[in-house]
Design a protein around this motif. Structure first.
Motif, mmCIF file in Angstrom:
data_model
loop_
_atom_site.group_PDB
_atom_site.id
_atom_site.type_symbol
_atom_site.label_atom_id
_atom_site.label_comp_id
_atom_site.label_asym_id
_atom_site.label_seq_id
_atom_site.Cartn_x
_atom_site.Cartn_y
_atom_site.Cartn_z
ATOM 1 N N PHE A 96 -8.916 9.503 -6.767
ATOM 2 C CA PHE A 96 -8.022 9.511 -5.638
ATOM 3 C C PHE A 96 -8.357 8.086 -5.110
ATOM 4 O O PHE A 96 -7.616 7.113 -4.417
ATOM 5 N N ILE A 97 -9.622 7.623 -5.526
ATOM 6 C CA ILE A 97 -9.975 6.210 -5.202
ATOM 7 C C ILE A 97 -9.037 5.048 -5.829
ATOM 8 O O ILE A 97 -8.640 4.234 -5.614
ATOM 9 N N SER A 98 -8.691 5.533 -7.054
ATOM 10 C CA SER A 98 -7.823 4.604 -7.920
ATOM 11 C C SER A 98 -6.349 4.805 -7.288
ATOM 12 O O SER A 98 -5.667 3.880 -7.744
ATOM 13 N N ALA A 99 -5.899 5.890 -7.376
ATOM 14 C CA ALA A 99 -4.672 5.711 -6.490
ATOM 15 C C ALA A 99 -5.042 5.292 -5.216
ATOM 16 O O ALA A 99 -3.211 4.839 -5.248
ATOM 17 N N ALA A 100 -5.656 5.410 -4.376
ATOM 18 C CA ALA A 100 -5.513 4.594 -3.593
ATOM 19 C C ALA A 100 -5.353 3.018 -3.833
ATOM 20 O O ALA A 100 -5.056 2.379 -2.896
ATOM 21 N N LEU A 101 -6.400 2.981 -4.262
ATOM 22 C CA LEU A 101 -6.575 1.466 -4.826
ATOM 23 C C LEU A 101 -4.955 0.782 -5.039
ATOM 24 O O LEU A 101 -4.306 -0.253 -4.356
ATOM 25 N N ALA A 102 -4.702 1.409 -5.973
ATOM 26 C CA ALA A 102 -3.221 1.101 -6.750
ATOM 27 C C ALA A 102 -1.961 1.055 -5.814
ATOM 28 O O ALA A 102 -1.321 0.229 -5.909
ATOM 29 N N HIS A 103 -2.414 1.896 -5.278
ATOM 30 C CA HIS A 103 -1.175 1.626 -3.919
ATOM 31 C C HIS A 103 -1.269 1.104 -3.306
ATOM 32 O O HIS A 103 0.026 0.012 -2.846
ATOM 33 N N PHE A 104 -1.919 0.657 -2.653
ATOM 34 C CA PHE A 104 -2.591 -0.386 -1.472
ATOM 35 C C PHE A 104 -2.215 -1.900 -1.865
ATOM 36 O O PHE A 104 -1.617 -2.302 -1.652
ATOM 37 N N PRO A 109 4.079 1.796 0.617
ATOM 38 C CA PRO A 109 3.923 2.230 1.992
ATOM 39 C C PRO A 109 2.564 2.971 2.289
ATOM 40 O O PRO A 109 1.965 3.270 1.780
ATOM 41 N N ALA A 110 2.070 2.798 3.302
ATOM 42 C CA ALA A 110 0.363 2.854 3.210
ATOM 43 C C ALA A 110 -0.189 4.397 4.359
ATOM 44 O O ALA A 110 -0.838 5.398 3.295
ATOM 45 N N GLY A 111 1.745 4.979 3.654
ATOM 46 C CA GLY A 111 1.638 6.367 3.536
ATOM 47 C C GLY A 111 0.409 7.044 2.439
ATOM 48 O O GLY A 111 0.293 7.494 2.376
ATOM 49 N N ARG A 112 0.897 6.536 1.511
ATOM 50 C CA ARG A 112 0.501 6.658 0.343
ATOM 51 C C ARG A 112 -1.069 6.884 -0.507
ATOM 52 O O ARG A 112 -1.618 7.416 -0.927
#
Length: 139
Positions: A96-104, A109-112
């Motif tokens: 989850f942390i990696s996904a948040a960083l990758a999308h950011f 979009p902020a929703g991801r």
């Protein structure tokens, strides 16, 4: 008077125990069902392959590994083996942390990014209530 106080205290403990169980099962269920569904989608949906390439993960083996480990991790959350549960919680937290960083960092979009953070919060609640739930069993 003392007996009444003990009865009220016991009633409050029963309510707290029930709330602990409900919160644990709901949060763990949300994570498990979501990871199973997302795991299968990761394995089967061609759009996921494209999306992962856009995030910088061009090797297809990583997508397959990620899909399989999400499904396995979802099952491990329900096993009564503490070490396996810990690995699963830790693995999902990293995911989850990696996904948040990758999308950011990809400018998605902020929703991801927020979705990954929300899942991380639900996971943390499940983790904390897992310990509370386990302590109920040892009383």
């Amino acid at each position: 008077m003392n007996v009444q106080h003990q009865q009220v205290q016991k009633s409050n403990e029963v309510k707290a125990d029930k709330a602990t169980k409900i919160i644990y099962y709901i949060t763990t269920g949300i994570i498990s069902v979501s990871m199973i569904l997302i795991g299968f989608k990761t394995l089967a949906d061609p759009e996921v392959k494209t999306g992962m390439a856009q995030l910088g993960f061009s090797a297809d083996f990583f997508r397959i590994e990620l899909g399989i480990t999400k499904i396995i991790g979802a099952a491990l959350l329900w096993l009564p083996v503490r070490l396996l549960k810990e690995f699963s919680y830790f693995g999902f937290a990293i995911t989850f942390i990696s996904a948040a960083l990758a999308h950011f960092t990809a400018g998605d979009p902020a929703g991801r990014t927020l979705t990954a953070i929300v899942f991380l919060i639900i996971l943390l609640i499940s983790y904390l209530y897992n310990y509370k739930f386990q302590s109920l069993k040892t009383r």
